[in-house]
Design a protein around this motif. Sequence first.
Motif, short mmCIF file in Angstrom:
data_model
loop_
_atom_site.label_atom_id
_atom_site.label_comp_id
_atom_site.label_asym_id
_atom_site.label_seq_id
_atom_site.Cartn_x
_atom_site.Cartn_y
_atom_site.Cartn_z
N UNK A 40 4.70 5.92 -6.54
CA UNK A 40 3.95 5.57 -7.74
C UNK A 40 2.56 5.11 -7.35
N UNK A 41 1.66 5.04 -8.32
CA UNK A 41 0.30 4.56 -8.02
C UNK A 41 0.33 3.17 -7.43
N UNK A 42 1.19 2.29 -7.99
CA UNK A 42 1.29 0.92 -7.47
C UNK A 42 1.81 0.90 -6.05
N UNK A 43 2.83 1.72 -5.76
CA UNK A 43 3.40 1.75 -4.41
C UNK A 43 2.39 2.25 -3.40
N UNK A 44 1.55 3.21 -3.80
CA UNK A 44 0.53 3.72 -2.91
C UNK A 44 -0.55 2.68 -2.65
N UNK A 45 -0.90 1.92 -3.69
CA UNK A 45 -1.95 0.91 -3.56
C UNK A 45 -1.44 -0.33 -2.86
N UNK A 46 -0.20 -0.72 -3.14
CA UNK A 46 0.37 -1.94 -2.59
C UNK A 46 1.64 -1.60 -1.81
N UNK A 47 1.52 -1.26 -0.52
CA UNK A 47 2.70 -0.91 0.28
C UNK A 47 3.76 -2.00 0.20
N UNK A 48 5.01 -1.61 -0.03
CA UNK A 48 6.07 -2.58 -0.27
C UNK A 48 6.66 -3.08 1.05
N UNK A 49 6.75 -4.39 1.19
CA UNK A 49 7.41 -5.03 2.32
C UNK A 49 8.63 -5.76 1.78
N UNK A 50 9.82 -5.42 2.29
CA UNK A 50 11.05 -5.86 1.65
C UNK A 50 11.83 -6.94 2.39
N UNK A 51 11.50 -7.22 3.63
CA UNK A 51 12.28 -8.16 4.42
C UNK A 51 11.36 -9.12 5.17
#
Length: 261
Positions: free
Chosen positions: A8-19
């Motif tokens: 998604x646009x948000x995922x591309x702009x804000x790479x997700x860190x989950x742990x």
Amino acid sequence: MVHWAVLSDDEARFPVTRTPAGVVRAARATRELTVLDQRISGCSACPRLVAWREEVAEVKRASFRHEEYWGRPVPGLGPADARIAVVGLAPAAHGGNRTGRVFTGDRSGDWIFAALWRAGLANQPTSTHVGDGLELTDVRVAAAVRCAPPANAPTPAERDTCSPWLARELDLLPRLRVVVVLGGFGWTALWPVLAAAGYAIPRPRPVFGHGAEVQLSGSRGPLTVLGSYHVSQQNTFTGKLTEPMLDAVLTRATELAGSDG
């Protein structure tokens, strides 16, 4: 056959860190403040905080019901050549969590940005929303925990999970000479960060207090840590923290920051 995930646009702009381990890796790998801000804004390593910030962003406060809430972790604000850092507790549910800017949109922010303006570190005394014209000079403002916590109370585990972001942020300020810490929570959170950065931390660790001043030495040169009561309504409404008290701490910070030329 390889299947490519579509971001998604948000995922591309804000790479997700989950742990928590992912936070450590992402923070250490970051070389620029702008990239760090994006990575912080995509963090989802603390499930309790994620659930709360998103619930607040969906339910909203009645007075802000027509606004779109940020609902993400809130990055720091200020230039990379800052010699002063101001470290607070965490974003407010209807402040930074709403506006997407640290200390913005609530009474605490009214206090700290007005004080920064009086100290010559901001071009205006208010911070109401992103794009309002605010610019900071020689100071970077951040928080020990980047997500709005329930009851404004992060857990020690959440504090520790978030600490690599703060560590990397301070590391990316090459001219840093002074850290102003607002409140006891931030004071406690800061010492492991500075120890990991190679500063010699006194033992026992310094006790928090308004006006506390601790001189440190490290491979990057001297650093002074200053304590101030937090700019929370609990302190400002009761007079525990007054404008002259806060101004005195920031005046001292600017003196110390300028002393090495």
